[in-house]
Design an enzyme around this catalytic site. Sequence first.
Site, short mmCIF file in Angstrom:
data_model
loop_
_atom_site.label_atom_id
_atom_site.label_comp_id
_atom_site.label_asym_id
_atom_site.label_seq_id
_atom_site.Cartn_x
_atom_site.Cartn_y
_atom_site.Cartn_z
CG ASP A 1 -17.04 58.46 47.07
OD1 ASP A 1 -15.82 59.03 47.32
OD2 ASP A 1 -17.24 58.43 45.76
CE1 TYR A 2 -24.36 56.20 54.12
CE2 TYR A 2 -24.90 54.30 52.51
CZ TYR A 2 -24.98 55.11 53.83
OH TYR A 2 -25.75 54.70 54.88
CB ILE A 3 -21.24 51.63 49.67
CG1 ILE A 3 -22.73 51.57 49.65
CG2 ILE A 3 -20.82 49.94 50.10
CD1 ILE A 3 -23.41 51.03 48.54
CB THR B 1 -17.89 55.87 54.59
OG1 THR B 1 -19.41 55.81 54.52
CG2 THR B 1 -17.53 56.90 54.06
#
Length: 252
Positions: A160-162, A164
């Site tokens: 999820d972070y990557i 973004t």
Amino acid sequence: MSTQTLPLAGKVALVTGGARGIGAAIVRRLAKDGAAVAFNYVTSKERAGTLVREIESAGGRARTFHADQAVTADVKQLVKQVHQAFGQLDILVNSAGVFITGTVGDPSTDLAAFDRQISINIKGVATAVRSAVPLLADGGRIVSIGTSGVSHIPFPGAADYIATKAAVAGYTRGWSRDLGSRGITVNVVQPGPIDTDMNPDGSPFSDMLKSMTSLGRYGKPEEVASAVAFLVGPDASYITGTTINVDGGMSA
């Protein structure tokens, strides 16, 4: 060095998330290079004030504003306030970001935290750019802080972070096309493991992360700031729509 020879003399920069970590290092470096620097904070009011005093004591100009990158109205107002306070805007650095991990399908996942991550890491960046573009001087600079994980995801739970940061990299390539006619360059700096409060050297994961780099160490926030300083300076006028990895060779 006289102010006439400083590469960013006469420029005004806005650094989102500039009160701590990589953002603070960028604020210091751009101020050292002669720019008047504005930056925002959410909870780090004391750190922000200390950083302003540090820059002013060294003969630079800095000002801080309270704004939550997850709140669209705050971001719009921040850009407007900076332009009003300094009378111009030449550089936008999107450094504000959060890092929330969790494997897909985990029933214990804090979905609200993931939603906030999207709001800050994607929507906050897009809002800052959209708000700044009408105010940016022709020949201006936009740099966003991404992650080298966009090229290589080294461990589970980071999707999820990557995602973004991958969105910001995609935006950057598109924005470079949109803004090229005005001479505004748009680029991404993608750090690897950097020694900050969010990911300190000495954490339970640090040995693993260092082993994944060619240099075998964590990077310093100042090393990321150096790449940003180059991209916003006069020597990078023909670099746009690209990424620079500052990751010690993690993505090699």
